[in-house]
Design a protein around this motif. Structure first.
Motif, PDB file in Angstrom:
ATOM      1  N   ARG A 161       0.847  -1.195   0.000  1.00  0.00           N
ATOM      2  CA  ARG A 161       0.000   0.000   0.000  1.00  0.00           C
ATOM      3  C   ARG A 161       0.883   1.245   0.000  1.00  0.00           C
ATOM      4  O   ARG A 161       1.698   1.456   0.902  1.00  0.00           O
ATOM      5  N   LEU A 162       0.727   2.080  -1.020  1.00  0.00           N
ATOM      6  CA  LEU A 162       1.517   3.296  -1.126  1.00  0.00           C
ATOM      7  C   LEU A 162       1.001   4.360  -0.157  1.00  0.00           C
ATOM      8  O   LEU A 162      -0.208   4.451   0.105  1.00  0.00           O
ATOM      9  N   LYS A 163       1.929   5.150   0.336  1.00  0.00           N
ATOM     10  CA  LYS A 163       1.568   6.187   1.297  1.00  0.00           C
ATOM     11  C   LYS A 163       2.545   7.351   1.159  1.00  0.00           C
ATOM     12  O   LYS A 163       3.717   7.157   0.810  1.00  0.00           O
ATOM     13  N   VAL A 164       2.067   8.556   1.425  1.00  0.00           N
ATOM     14  CA  VAL A 164       2.894   9.756   1.343  1.00  0.00           C
ATOM     15  C   VAL A 164       3.367  10.133   2.739  1.00  0.00           C
ATOM     16  O   VAL A 164       2.580  10.157   3.696  1.00  0.00           O
ATOM     17  N   TYR A 165       4.653  10.416   2.852  1.00  0.00           N
ATOM     18  CA  TYR A 165       5.251  10.805   4.127  1.00  0.00           C
ATOM     19  C   TYR A 165       5.994  12.129   3.950  1.00  0.00           C
ATOM     20  O   TYR A 165       6.547  12.399   2.877  1.00  0.00           O
ATOM     21  N   CYS A 166       6.026  12.910   4.999  1.00  0.00           N
ATOM     22  CA  CYS A 166       6.781  14.157   4.982  1.00  0.00           C
ATOM     23  C   CYS A 166       7.527  14.258   6.307  1.00  0.00           C
ATOM     24  O   CYS A 166       6.968  13.939   7.364  1.00  0.00           O
ATOM     25  N   THR A 173       9.688  15.195   0.985  1.00  0.00           N
ATOM     26  CA  THR A 173       8.470  14.396   0.876  1.00  0.00           C
ATOM     27  C   THR A 173       8.845  13.049   0.270  1.00  0.00           C
ATOM     28  O   THR A 173       9.656  12.977  -0.659  1.00  0.00           O
ATOM     29  N   PHE A 174       8.245  11.981   0.805  1.00  0.00           N
ATOM     30  CA  PHE A 174       8.601  10.620   0.405  1.00  0.00           C
ATOM     31  C   PHE A 174       7.376   9.862  -0.103  1.00  0.00           C
ATOM     32  O   PHE A 174       6.263  10.029   0.407  1.00  0.00           O
ATOM     33  N   LEU A 175       7.616   9.016  -1.081  1.00  0.00           N
ATOM     34  CA  LEU A 175       6.630   8.012  -1.476  1.00  0.00           C
ATOM     35  C   LEU A 175       7.090   6.703  -0.863  1.00  0.00           C
ATOM     36  O   LEU A 175       8.198   6.231  -1.136  1.00  0.00           O
ATOM     37  N   GLY A 176       6.259   6.131   0.008  1.00  0.00           N
ATOM     38  CA  GLY A 176       6.631   4.897   0.685  1.00  0.00           C
ATOM     39  C   GLY A 176       5.629   3.795   0.433  1.00  0.00           C
ATOM     40  O   GLY A 176       4.519   4.035  -0.047  1.00  0.00           O
ATOM     41  N   MET A 177       6.037   2.564   0.749  1.00  0.00           N
ATOM     42  CA  MET A 177       5.144   1.410   0.654  1.00  0.00           C
ATOM     43  C   MET A 177       5.004   0.825   2.048  1.00  0.00           C
ATOM     44  O   MET A 177       5.965   0.352   2.644  1.00  0.00           O
ATOM     45  N   GLU A 178       3.778   0.895   2.569  1.00  0.00           N
ATOM     46  CA  GLU A 178       3.508   0.522   3.959  1.00  0.00           C
ATOM     47  C   GLU A 178       3.342  -0.986   4.110  1.00  0.00           C
ATOM     48  O   GLU A 178       2.792  -1.662   3.240  1.00  0.00           O
ATOM     49  N   MET A 179       3.818  -1.487   5.255  1.00  0.00           N
ATOM     50  CA  MET A 179       3.710  -2.915   5.549  1.00  0.00           C
ATOM     51  C   MET A 179       2.260  -3.324   5.809  1.00  0.00           C
ATOM     52  O   MET A 179       1.528  -2.641   6.523  1.00  0.00           O
ATOM     53  N   LEU A 180       1.881  -4.469   5.241  1.00  0.00           N
ATOM     54  CA  LEU A 180       0.543  -5.012   5.434  1.00  0.00           C
ATOM     55  C   LEU A 180       0.542  -6.132   6.468  1.00  0.00           C
ATOM     56  O   LEU A 180      -0.487  -6.418   7.087  1.00  0.00           O
ATOM     57  N   THR A 181       1.674  -6.806   6.651  1.00  0.00           N
ATOM     58  CA  THR A 181       1.778  -7.897   7.625  1.00  0.00           C
ATOM     59  C   THR A 181       3.046  -7.718   8.449  1.00  0.00           C
ATOM     60  O   THR A 181       3.932  -6.933   8.096  1.00  0.00           O
ATOM     61  N   SER A 210       4.302   4.061  11.442  1.00  0.00           N
ATOM     62  CA  SER A 210       3.826   3.523  10.173  1.00  0.00           C
ATOM     63  C   SER A 210       5.023   2.846   9.519  1.00  0.00           C
ATOM     64  O   SER A 210       5.856   3.498   8.890  1.00  0.00           O
ATOM     65  N   PHE A 211       5.125   1.543   9.672  1.00  0.00           N
ATOM     66  CA  PHE A 211       6.271   0.814   9.133  1.00  0.00           C
ATOM     67  C   PHE A 211       6.194   0.808   7.606  1.00  0.00           C
ATOM     68  O   PHE A 211       5.181   0.419   7.033  1.00  0.00           O
ATOM     69  N   HIS A 212       7.276   1.207   6.964  1.00  0.00           N
ATOM     70  CA  HIS A 212       7.260   1.327   5.513  1.00  0.00           C
ATOM     71  C   HIS A 212       8.668   1.299   4.958  1.00  0.00           C
ATOM     72  O   HIS A 212       9.654   1.477   5.675  1.00  0.00           O
ATOM     73  N   VAL A 213       8.733   1.081   3.660  1.00  0.00           N
ATOM     74  CA  VAL A 213       9.980   1.208   2.905  1.00  0.00           C
ATOM     75  C   VAL A 213       9.822   2.420   1.996  1.00  0.00           C
ATOM     76  O   VAL A 213       8.891   2.465   1.181  1.00  0.00           O
ATOM     77  N   SER A 214      10.667   3.421   2.151  1.00  0.00           N
ATOM     78  CA  SER A 214      10.615   4.592   1.281  1.00  0.00           C
ATOM     79  C   SER A 214      11.150   4.228  -0.106  1.00  0.00           C
ATOM     80  O   SER A 214      12.205   3.602  -0.220  1.00  0.00           O
ATOM     81  N   LEU A 215      10.407   4.634  -1.138  1.00  0.00           N
ATOM     82  CA  LEU A 215      10.765   4.295  -2.509  1.00  0.00           C
ATOM     83  C   LEU A 215      11.487   5.434  -3.214  1.00  0.00           C
ATOM     84  O   LEU A 215      12.446   5.205  -3.955  1.00  0.00           O
ATOM     85  N   ALA A 216      11.001   6.665  -2.999  1.00  0.00           N
ATOM     86  CA  ALA A 216      11.559   7.821  -3.696  1.00  0.00           C
ATOM     87  C   ALA A 216      11.214   9.075  -2.907  1.00  0.00           C
ATOM     88  O   ALA A 216      10.378   9.051  -1.996  1.00  0.00           O
ATOM     89  N   TRP A 217      11.846  10.202  -3.277  1.00  0.00           N
ATOM     90  CA  TRP A 217      11.662  11.433  -2.513  1.00  0.00           C
ATOM     91  C   TRP A 217      11.831  12.651  -3.407  1.00  0.00           C
ATOM     92  O   TRP A 217      12.343  12.576  -4.522  1.00  0.00           O
ATOM     93  N   CYS A 218      11.404  13.803  -2.886  1.00  0.00           N
ATOM     94  CA  CYS A 218      11.675  15.081  -3.530  1.00  0.00           C
ATOM     95  C   CYS A 218      11.900  16.118  -2.436  1.00  0.00           C
ATOM     96  O   CYS A 218      11.457  15.949  -1.293  1.00  0.00           O
ATOM     97  N   SER A 222       5.864  18.463  -0.907  1.00  0.00           N
ATOM     98  CA  SER A 222       5.030  18.221  -2.092  1.00  0.00           C
ATOM     99  C   SER A 222       3.931  17.219  -1.782  1.00  0.00           C
ATOM    100  O   SER A 222       3.463  16.495  -2.660  1.00  0.00           O
ATOM    101  N   SER A 223       3.528  17.179  -0.526  1.00  0.00           N
ATOM    102  CA  SER A 223       2.561  16.172  -0.087  1.00  0.00           C
ATOM    103  C   SER A 223       1.219  16.306  -0.805  1.00  0.00           C
ATOM    104  O   SER A 223       0.597  15.302  -1.158  1.00  0.00           O
ATOM    105  N   VAL A 224       0.768  17.548  -1.032  1.00  0.00           N
ATOM    106  CA  VAL A 224      -0.536  17.743  -1.677  1.00  0.00           C
ATOM    107  C   VAL A 224      -0.498  17.201  -3.108  1.00  0.00           C
ATOM    108  O   VAL A 224      -1.389  16.461  -3.535  1.00  0.00           O
ATOM    109  N   GLN A 225       0.545  17.557  -3.851  1.00  0.00           N
ATOM    110  CA  GLN A 225       0.663  17.081  -5.236  1.00  0.00           C
ATOM    111  C   GLN A 225       0.784  15.562  -5.289  1.00  0.00           C
ATOM    112  O   GLN A 225       0.207  14.914  -6.171  1.00  0.00           O
ATOM    113  N   MET A 226       1.530  14.978  -4.355  1.00  0.00           N
ATOM    114  CA  MET A 226       1.692  13.527  -4.362  1.00  0.00           C
ATOM    115  C   MET A 226       0.401  12.822  -3.978  1.00  0.00           C
ATOM    116  O   MET A 226       0.077  11.765  -4.514  1.00  0.00           O
ATOM    117  N   GLU A 227      -0.344  13.391  -3.043  1.00  0.00           N
ATOM    118  CA  GLU A 227      -1.624  12.796  -2.651  1.00  0.00           C
ATOM    119  C   GLU A 227      -2.594  12.780  -3.831  1.00  0.00           C
ATOM    120  O   GLU A 227      -3.383  11.847  -3.993  1.00  0.00           O
TER     121      GLU A 227
END
Length: 270
Positions: A161-166, A173-181, A210-218, A222-227
């Protein structure tokens, strides 16, 4: 959903610290040339140590630069001081070919919506905030971690599940993938790591992480634009050619990075 705090802030500090350490090592190996001194000066002053000897001890101090242009625009979350080592604990993720292909699609889709993202240089799941260690604390700190983790067992986590982090300073601002299990097991690891943090009077992890792996950043907020483009990006994950993509994180080894050093802590087999 936007998250106002994030373990992603540890990545910018650690990356900036690692780049600074590499520059420090190069400076030690190739010291600047000095003007020749007169015989009188040599007799009055102690001879300097050769550069080859100085370079044998590069980890006693860190460089003083705070120039964000040297770190891709990233800004430290705390003021740099000599002898302080940015330190954090994490689980490494070793990407597979499918993951890298998907990441390329995500970056392209985000760019078409006006959001230009930089992929992470490496991928991991943070289990601590970035804290500051004095150089002489490194050995007892890592020894305490090793002892505390001795009975922890390895396990598998899945994310999808993708999620925006700041970060707290709103500088990245980061695009991350949140853990499901694996949430319960991750919380147990955090509890163990926090014991060592408390022992050294350092800040513990977030209360509700919120456990996650960050994929990319800027750079910047830029949270509003990423959302706004998050639904489109999630569709790429859900409609992957081999079925909904799930990032598989094999939690078999914790790592602690402090400055330019990395310590490994294997978990027990089940």
């Amino acid at each position: 959903m936007l998250v106002g705090y994030s373990s992603s802030s540890s990545e910018e500090d650690a990356e900036a610290g690692s780049e600074a350490e590499r520059r420090k090592s190069l400076e030690d190996d190739f010291p600047a040339k000095k003007k020749p001194r007169t015989e009188e000066q040599v007799s009055k002053n102690r001879l300097p140590l050769p550069g080859c000897l100085l370079s044998m001890f590069p980890d006693e101090e860190e460089p003083e630069t705070e120039d964000s242009s040297l770190h891709g625009g990233r800004i430290r979350s705390f003021k740099h001081e000599r002898g302080n080592w940015a330190t954090y604990v994490y689980l490494p993720y070793h990407p597979e070919e499918d993951f890298m292909e998907l990441l390329g699609e995500l970056l392209h889709a985000a760019e078409t919506r006006g959001v230009v993202l930089t992929p992470q240089e490496e991928f991991h799941l943070s289990l601590s905030q970035t804290v500051v260690l004095k150089h002489h604390w490194i050995q007892p700190f890592t020894q305490s971690l090793r002892a505390a983790l001795a009975r922890c067992r390895r396990f598998l986590c899945l994310a999808g599940r993708l999620k925006v982090y700041c970060n707290a300073e709103r500088t990245r601002t980061f695009l991350g993938m949140e853990m499901l299990t694996g949430h319960a097991q991750l919380l147990e690891l955090v509890r163990v790591v926090d014991q060592t943090m408390t022992e050294f009077r350092l800040e513990t992890f977030y209360e509700d992480p919120s456990f996650h792996v960050s994929l990319a950043w800027c750079v910047g907020d830029s949270s509003v634009q990423m959302e706004e483009c998050l639904e489109q990006l999630q569709n790429l994950v859900d409609e992957h050619e081999d079925g909904p993509f799930q990032l598989k994180l094999e939690c078999s080894e914790l790592r602690c990075r402090t400055g330019n050093k990395t310590f490994r802590f294997p978990l027990e087999s089940t």
